[in-house]
Design a protein around this motif. Structure first.
Motif: not given
Length: 326
Positions: A233-238, A241, A199, A254, A256
């Motif tokens: 990946r844009l997910h803050p938790l990812c 992590k 992204r 996985t 990010a």
């Protein structure tokens, strides 16, 4: 009795972008005096429009012993492209908003010190990058980095007047708009035949990003290679992590984001994604990046950090948080 002739003075062509963020007529006059005091004959030319710097180089290069690029990273890249294939060295007068290349190469921002460096003539041979995007008739040279995705969108939307007025802060304000206006579409990035889904992709010759901020561990200015950062990946938790896994020196199943090294980078793009290089908008994907066809001689201090241990660094994901060494 034989007369003693004074040594010949080197002829320097100083090409200045007068709209650069840290330029002023007074500073220009002072810098020219420093150059003259250091033993250079200086001819000053100011650019009036995009592409004018390249025209000046092609017209006046035969009469110059060296060219001094006065402006930001985009102006320097434009001048460097016009000098491709020649033997004349390029010097930098960093008066742009970010000046990432000058920071990377250790060029002094103190004008008197820089004039002394330029007169001393110490050089390094750099290998720039070469990029093409959708609709380009010919490749564009870049010296520091390329950004694909949000990075390109910010540069595309950036107000030149705002950049002149507040410098690097203009990028931050434009980036804040991105959160509500940009869709962050995923696109494919291929690095030496390895395909990834990204992204945001940043392709760099150096270590620094956005000014003094270190994103990569080593630079590749003197070799035909690039550092590549990809945000998957844009997910803050990812993201948190993976950052925690890195700090604990553990793997992340996985990821990010990832850091790798490569020599040929492409972004085919089924939909247009904005691209910038050295702070200037360069169009949209499809994108192809490789090394420029010829090196560039740049006046700058000698390299003080050899790229030892680089291979081990690129085997792991990294954030370069704080002052931690890897």
């Amino acid at each position: 009795m034989r007369s003693c002739q004074p040594p010949a003075r080197h002829k320097a062509l100083l090409i200045i972008n007068p709209t650069a963020g840290r330029h002023s007529p007074r500073r220009q006059a002072t810098f020219v005096k420093h150059l003259q005091g250091a033993g250079l004959d200086v001819r000053v030319m100011e650019t009036r429009y995009r592409g004018h710097a390249a025209e000046i180089v092609k017209t006046h290069l035969p009469a110059a012993d060296l060219i001094i690029a006065g402006g930001g990273d985009g102006t320097i890249a434009e001048i460097a492209q016009a000098m491709t294939g020649g033997s004349c060295p390029l010097a930098l007068w960093p008066v742009g908003s970010a000046n990432v290349l000058a920071l990377e190469l250790g060029v002094p921002f103190h004008d008197a010190s820089n004039a002394a460096l330029i007169a001393g003539g110490q050089t390094r041979t750099l290998w720039p990058g070469w990029l093409t995007t959708e609709g380009q008739a010919s490749p564009t040279l870049f010296l520091q980095m390329v950004g694909v995705g949000p990075d390109g969108w910010v540069v595309q939307q950036l107000s030149t007047a705002l950049k002149k007025r507040i410098g690097r802060a203009a990028y931050l304000l434009t980036a804040l708009r991105l959160l509500s206006a940009y869709r962050f579409p995923a696109f494919e990035t291929t690095v030496d035949s390895r395909c990834y889904r990204s992204r945001l992709t940043i392709i760099s010759k150096g270590r620094l990003y956005g000014g003094p901020f270190r994103l990569f561990h080593y630079n590749h200015h003197e070799e035909a290679a690039f550092s590549v950062f990809m945000l998957h990946r844009l997910h803050p938790l990812c993201l948190l992590k993976q950052a925690w896994a890195f700090l604990c020196r553990k793997g992340c199943t996985t990821p990010a984001f990832s850091f790798i090294r490569g020599q040929t980078i492409t972004c085919p793009g089924s939909q247009p994604v904005p691209v910038q290089s050295d702070g200037d908008f360069r169009g949209t994907t499809p994108l192809h990046i490789t090394s420029a066809p010829a090196p560039l001689t740049v006046i700058c201090p000698a390299r003080n950090q050899p790229p030892s241990g680089e291979r081990n660094f690129f085997r792991q994901y990294s954030l370069n948080i704080g002052k931690r060494r890897y």
